[in-house]
Motif scaffolding. Structure first.
Motif: not given
Ligand SMILES: Nc1ncnc2c1ncn2[C@@H]1O[C@H](COP(=O)(O)OP(=O)(O)OP(=O)(O)O)[C@@H](O)[C@H]1O
Ligand SMILES: [Mg+2]
Lengths: 424, 255
Positions: A323, A325-326, A329-335, A417-418, A421
């Protein structure tokens, strides 16, 4: 991230990978179940030992003649002189109402018993009149013999429930006469003594502990035992004192010891020719032993729990990897790191928590089954699943989830994060 | 902290980059200087296309803009606040409140349905109380009001990208960053995505979009061209194309 969201998402991901979750959980289930079952065996053994001791009466203080050392009194029969019926009476007089009851006992060995045409073989013990009070053991039929019976060395007896059944069947034994017979393999062939005893009472049934019946015995006045049965006129094996309650055990023990010292005219307590043991001390010592035993069994179960924990860690590492990638993604939206850490920790705790609960049920089931099987085989085996064990098991399984989930969760939280992703 | 989700005062840029550099190291020997000193201002309400050959540093720049990656040197002010040397938690908060990402590969969570994917930013920040209706409204806005409970695997690529845009919009961010949003889409879906961006831009939203296709870039109001890690050209678009009209006329945007 709110805890509610975290739990929902954790359960969702466990449900998504049903088979994997189940298999991982199996490790924890087996581990917790084996801890529960093992500790149940230990607890049960401990409880049985305690029951057995308390079945002999509660709040008891036992006085015994000292084992002879080199400085002690010498010669055959010397031991017999150190504890007498007079000592018991002294204690009774001096301690008065500060104790609940007191009695003296002398074993008289095994005798052949006949009632009419029926034969039986059982042990005979001489006791004094407060035996029922000391042992918490009342007569069911008739009455216990009295001090007056002791004074005249009366040939009366109180018999156990099993003895009564074997000698008289359903008939009332009270008032009947039994013959005690002991064969001697003496000079010039064997001879026998036959003594008549009138039954005055029957003890209520106590059942058996550890497969050994306490209901098969005959009690006679200790004076009769001393003079007629054994000939050891002044010997008392034990004097048993019942304290008023559990809280005064230590004080009463001291009182008994000091009173006897004075009676024996001994000044140095270290030179006492008797020993006083307190039931609490015995219980505490046994508790320590059975506690160790339980701990050992628990540790054996704990090893399988450890293996289960390693399984959790393994699967969580796989999960985090899958997971990645998940996570990106979560980090990219602010986790935040903490959010990711929490998410994966809760997932592993959910795994072990659910596994723990199922393991407790399984362990409890196994305990019950083993006990049933043992009973069917005629063994009395006690397996005790206590609330304490269950709470510890729940705590430990959640702890395992935390401990073994922490490293994978930290790896997840630390992912860049990068890079997460970009992960394919 | 920056006031959440508000547009900065008119004359202040949303993005102010000065001398931004970023070097990737592969092993000990190889260095890739992806950004070599980028200066760039983006004003509120702009719709900027970033173009340039492959490897010129467009994605790297987007990642820096979105606080997904930290530059090695240079200053970056986002909505008036200096972003360098912020903690991980603070950067996460900025990503949550000020940036809406749209990726070439959509990047939706496969296990969640459309509405759950869209509400994700509100799970990690902001006021989560009415997040269901807000997520539904955002999906409505991108024309997916009838696909709320579909999973990504049950949606077309264009629909998935629209879910991603709805997600990017949810926290009312200071800007939307889109890295080749139409790269995986056919011309018709691309036109639809561009129409959404143009509509959002018309409502005042700042949009920065990376693209390889001149036809796509022609829908923006400004084109920034990169080469070898620096901004090579920066030109306004005289007459941006209108995606909505093209859809109405039945022409794909990138044909
Ligand atoms: N994680 C990384 N590690 C090493 N080098 C990287 C990394 N990310 C990017 N690069 C390098 O940095 C340079 C710029 O990459 P970037 O992804 O920004 O290019 P781009 O302009 O987005 O290209 P494209 O149009 O192909 O997407 C490239 O030479 C690339 O190889
Ligand atoms: Mg790129």
């Amino acid at each position: 991230m709110k805890l509610y969201d975290a739990f929902r998402s954790a359960l969702q991901s466990l449900v998504t990978n049903k088979l994997r979750s189940a298999l991982t959980m199996l490790g924890v289930i087996i581990g917790v179940a084996s801890v529960i079952a093992m500790v149940a065996v230990g607890n049960g053994a401990s409880q049985q030992v305690q029951d057995r001791i308390l079945a002999l009466g509660s709040n008891l203080i036992t006085v015994q003649a000292a084992q002879l050392s080199d400085q002690g009194l010498r010669g055959a029969g010397a031991q017999s002189q150190t504890l007498t019926l007079a000592d018991m009476r002294t204690l009774q007089d001096q301690l008065g109402t500060s104790i609940a009851a007191i009695e003296a006992e002398q074993g008289a060995g095994r005798w052949q018993v006949t009632a009419g045409a029926t034969n039986w073989n059982t042990s005979v013990t001489g006791v004094s009149e407060q035996y029922p009070a000391v042992r918490d053991w009342n007569v069911q039929l008739g009455e216990f013999f009295t001090q007056a019976d002791l004074n005249v060395n009366a040939s009366v007896a109180v018999i156990g429930a099993t003895t009564a059944l074997n000698l008289f069947g359903d008939a009332d034994p009270v008032g009947q006469t039994i013959k005690l017979r002991q064969a001697f393999a003496g000079r010039g062939g064997s001879s026998a003594r036959i003594l008549n005893f009138k039954i005055v009472g029957v003890l209520e049934a106590k059942g058996s502990t550890f497969g050994f019946s306490r209901d098969d015995q005959i009690l006679v006045p200790i004076t009769t035992a001393q003079r007629v049965l054994t000939g050891r006129r002044d010997v008392v094996n034990t004097v048993v004192v019942k304290a008023l309650d559990n809280t005064v055990m230590t004080r009463t023990t001291d009182d008994v010891f000091n009173t006897l010292l004075v009676a024996h005219k001994i000044e140095d307590p270290a030179a006492a020719d008797f020993t006083v043991t307190n039931q609490n001390d015995t219980l505490a010592a046994l508790d320590q032993i059975t506690g160790l035993f339980t701990l050992l069994l628990g540790a054996i179960g704990g090893i399988s729990l450890l293996v289960g924990g390693i399984g959790i860690m393994n699967i969580m590492l796989v999960t985090v990897n899958e997971r990645t990638r998940e996570i990106g993604i979560r980090k990219a939206v602010g986790a935040r790191r903490g959010d990711i850490l929490q998410q994966f920790l809760i997932e592993s705790i959910a795994l072990t928590g659910v596994g723990g609960v199922l393991g407790i049920l399984l362990g409890w089931g196994i305990s019950q089954a083993v006990q049933r099987i043992a009973q069917a085989q005629g063994l009395t085996l006690l397996l005790l699943v206590t609330t304490g064990t269950v709470l510890i098991a729940v705590g430990v399984s959640v702890g395992i989830g935390l401990l073994f989930g922490l490293y994978p969760a930290m790896r997840a939280a630390r992912l860049h994060p990068i890079q997460a992703l970009r992960y394919e | 902290m920056i006031a959440s989700g508000r547009l900065p005062p008119p004359r202040q840029p949303v993005v102010r980059l000065r001398g931004i550099t970023k070097t990737y190291r592969i092993g000990r020997e190889i260095e890739v200087r992806a950004l070599r000193g980028v200066d760039l201002d983006v004003m509120p309400g702009e719709f900027v296309a970033i173009m340039g050959p492959s490897g010129s540093g467009k994605s790297t720049l987007m990642n820096v803009l979105g606080c997904l990656d930290a530059p090695d040197a240079g200053t970056y002010e986002l909505a008036g606040q200096t972003v360098a040397s912020l903690s991980d938690g603070a950067l996460a908060a900025i990503r949550n409140r000020h940036v809406g990402f749209v990726f070439q590969t959509f990047n939706l969570l496969p296990r969640l349905n459309a509405i759950e994917n869209v509400e994700l930013p509100l799970v990690y920040g902001g006021d989560g109380r009415d997040r269901r209706p807000r997520a539904a409204a955002a999906l409505e806005q991108v024309g997916l009001g009838d696909r709320l409970h579909h999973r990504p695997s049950e949606l077309s690529g264009g629909q998935q990208q629209r879910v991603a845009i709805a997600r990017a919009l949810l926290n009312d961010p200071s800007m939307i960053l889109a890295d080749e949003p139409t790269g995986n889409l056919d011309s018709r879906s691309s036109a639809e995505i561009l129409a959404i961006f143009q509509r959002l831009n018309a409502q005042g939203k700042t949009v920065v979009m990376v693209t390889h296709e001149p036809d796509v870039a022609a829908h923006c109001r400004r084109i920034v061209r990169m080469r070898d890690g620096v901004v090579a050209h920066d030109d306004p678009v005289a007459a941006p194309r209108r995606a909505e009209e093209e859809i109405a006329a039945g022409i794909g945007a990138a044909e």
